[in-house]
Design a protein around this motif. Sequence first.
Motif, short mmCIF file in Angstrom:
data_model
loop_
_atom_site.label_atom_id
_atom_site.label_comp_id
_atom_site.label_asym_id
_atom_site.label_seq_id
_atom_site.Cartn_x
_atom_site.Cartn_y
_atom_site.Cartn_z
N ALA A 144 0.75 -1.18 -0.06
CA ALA A 144 0.16 0.10 -0.19
C ALA A 144 0.76 1.30 -0.05
O ALA A 144 0.40 2.29 -0.50
CB ALA A 144 -0.80 0.12 1.27
N ALA B 133 -0.48 -6.50 8.68
CA ALA B 133 -1.93 -5.63 9.35
C ALA B 133 -3.11 -6.16 8.33
O ALA B 133 -2.96 -6.74 7.46
CB ALA B 133 -1.73 -4.11 8.98
N ASP B 134 -4.30 -5.74 9.12
CA ASP B 134 -5.52 -6.32 8.56
C ASP B 134 -5.93 -5.14 7.40
O ASP B 134 -6.63 -5.48 6.70
CB ASP B 134 -6.54 -6.42 9.68
CG ASP B 134 -6.14 -7.23 10.65
OD1 ASP B 134 -5.68 -8.43 10.10
OD2 ASP B 134 -6.56 -7.29 11.88
N GLU B 135 -5.40 -3.79 7.81
CA GLU B 135 -5.80 -2.62 7.07
C GLU B 135 -4.64 -1.76 6.86
O GLU B 135 -3.82 -1.39 7.93
CB GLU B 135 -6.99 -2.23 7.55
CG GLU B 135 -7.64 -1.06 6.44
CD GLU B 135 -8.72 -0.26 7.37
OE1 GLU B 135 -9.54 0.52 6.72
OE2 GLU B 135 -9.21 -0.41 8.28
N VAL B 136 -4.64 -1.13 5.73
CA VAL B 136 -3.50 -0.03 5.50
C VAL B 136 -4.27 1.36 5.10
O VAL B 136 -5.02 1.27 4.09
CB VAL B 136 -2.24 -0.34 4.73
CG1 VAL B 136 -1.24 0.81 4.72
CG2 VAL B 136 -1.66 -1.73 5.29
N VAL B 137 -4.12 2.31 5.81
CA VAL B 137 -4.84 3.34 5.30
C VAL B 137 -3.63 4.76 5.15
O VAL B 137 -3.03 5.03 6.12
CB VAL B 137 -5.70 4.15 6.51
CG1 VAL B 137 -6.54 5.26 5.99
CG2 VAL B 137 -7.12 2.96 6.38
N THR C 255 1.19 6.93 6.65
CA THR C 255 0.44 5.60 6.26
C THR C 255 0.36 4.63 7.46
O THR C 255 1.20 4.72 8.18
CB THR C 255 1.12 4.87 5.12
OG1 THR C 255 1.42 5.86 4.11
CG2 THR C 255 0.48 3.67 5.03
N TYR D 126 -0.86 1.41 9.78
CA TYR D 126 -1.21 0.22 9.97
C TYR D 126 -2.18 -0.37 11.01
O TYR D 126 -1.79 -0.21 12.11
CB TYR D 126 -0.05 -0.95 9.63
CG TYR D 126 0.97 -0.51 8.49
CD1 TYR D 126 1.21 -1.18 7.46
CD2 TYR D 126 1.45 1.04 8.45
CE1 TYR D 126 1.92 -0.88 6.36
CE2 TYR D 126 2.27 1.32 7.31
CZ TYR D 126 2.26 0.18 6.35
OH TYR D 126 3.40 0.89 5.34
N ARG D 127 -3.27 -1.08 10.62
CA ARG D 127 -4.14 -1.68 11.91
C ARG D 127 -4.18 -3.01 11.77
O ARG D 127 -4.19 -3.77 10.72
CB ARG D 127 -5.74 -0.87 11.37
CG ARG D 127 -6.42 -1.74 12.31
CD ARG D 127 -8.07 -1.31 11.95
NE ARG D 127 -8.48 -1.94 10.72
CZ ARG D 127 -8.83 -3.40 10.64
NH1 ARG D 127 -8.98 -4.05 11.73
NH2 ARG D 127 -9.32 -3.78 9.48
N ARG D 128 -4.27 -3.76 12.93
CA ARG D 128 -4.75 -5.14 13.33
C ARG D 128 -5.40 -4.97 14.32
O ARG D 128 -5.25 -4.69 15.29
CB ARG D 128 -3.19 -5.76 13.58
CG ARG D 128 -3.37 -7.19 13.91
CD ARG D 128 -2.25 -7.94 14.37
NE ARG D 128 -1.11 -7.80 13.63
CZ ARG D 128 0.10 -8.26 13.73
NH1 ARG D 128 0.33 -8.70 15.10
NH2 ARG D 128 1.39 -7.90 13.04
N ASP E 294 -8.10 -3.91 16.59
CA ASP E 294 -8.44 -2.54 16.83
C ASP E 294 -7.48 -1.65 17.43
O ASP E 294 -7.78 -0.71 18.12
CB ASP E 294 -9.73 -2.62 17.97
CG ASP E 294 -10.23 -1.23 18.32
OD1 ASP E 294 -10.54 -0.44 17.05
OD2 ASP E 294 -10.40 -0.80 19.39
N TRP F 159 -7.25 2.39 17.22
CA TRP F 159 -7.14 2.32 15.64
C TRP F 159 -7.62 4.02 15.73
O TRP F 159 -7.53 4.82 14.98
CB TRP F 159 -7.63 1.42 15.07
CG TRP F 159 -7.85 1.92 13.64
CD1 TRP F 159 -8.96 2.00 12.79
CD2 TRP F 159 -6.84 1.92 12.65
NE1 TRP F 159 -8.67 2.40 11.24
CE2 TRP F 159 -7.40 2.32 11.28
CE3 TRP F 159 -5.21 1.95 12.73
CZ2 TRP F 159 -6.40 2.47 10.27
CZ3 TRP F 159 -4.70 2.02 11.49
CH2 TRP F 159 -5.09 2.46 10.32
#
Length: 384
Positions: free
Chosen positions: A178, A331-335, A341, A343-345, A347, A374
């Motif tokens: 990402a 991570a589960d999500e990258v925003v 930038t 990185y979420r794993r 909550d 998060w």
Amino acid sequence: MTLVVVGASLAGLRAVEAARRTGYRGRIVLVGAEARLPYDRPPLSKAFLDPGGPGEVPPFHAETVLRDELGVELMLGAPAEHLDTDVREVTVAGAAMRYDALVIATGATARRLPGARTLRTAEDAVAVRAALDAGARTVVVGAGFIGSEVASAARKRGLPVTIVEASATPLHRAVGAAAGAELTALHHAAGTELRLGAEVTGVSAEGVALAGGEVLPADLVVAGIGAVPATGWLEGSGLTLHERDGGIVCDETLSAGPPGVYAAGDVAYVPNPLFDGMSMRLEHWTNAAEQGGAAARHALDPASARPLGAVPYFWSDWYGHRIQFVGTPEADEVVRTGGATLYRRGDRVVGALTIDRPREIMKHRRRIAARAPWSEALAVAGAA
């Protein structure tokens, strides 16, 4: 009592310094494969390669400081050959040396590509800089830290440079896909040619051959394709070596298993309690420095050993920009939000990447260490 530190690296030096700071007055032996005194490696691909950069690679400490002030016996230019944990002996230059406490900090060895240079040692850096100063057309294989920093040094001289990378984005493993677009843009803006998703089939006097038959002309070819732990000498020692690359599998205190044996830095896989016990082998300056000191303290006083749980951190300099990353890219999500930038794993925020925002990245590091939710990380980043 004798403390033996194998590896005259940053981690090895920090082990020596920490031992003396704790009040240890016994014998310390520092074993190093290179004949040089311990020196700092990150500048080799950064400031040292710059036009008009430093004329030499200085050691961390003069030999008199190591021998007289820190009381270290130096065995340099003599790599360790074998470890026998049953009798507590390390073999160096054919001679067995007994230890009471042992810190292994042998680091990693650059993966090689026949016909290409690597950039891992001071001698490598001297040769690469000489080629750049001579105006070499440069091809770099690998768009990671080393490869991108070599490309930056070439562009500072106005030289043509091409990076060939097997992945779809630069630093794919280190920061994830990402963040790749932003890093790719840095290369393009500097005039570096990128060949992403490309396979190198060989290096010759003509240049770098790619799958499909194209040959990229080059006077200098530098391979930045990663490194593997320097643990060949540990075969048969009884230590557990990782099936992937031979790194030393340690527990949360850096213990390698047998009594008195600890490992630190690039060579060690260590579970990180801050990330649910994820086993991490990190080739980062801060990690080597922190683990080196802790390994010595734990080796000398195992009863005081405590789990390590630091937030990983690395930086890289490209074309006058400072790239910084904290945490993990797993991570589960990258925003992308604000100037970072994230990185979420679950909550939690578990990672952050910034470019030219040194104050902001340290704030993210503190949030990761505090297991911040998060939502908080998003709100703060968006307001930055």
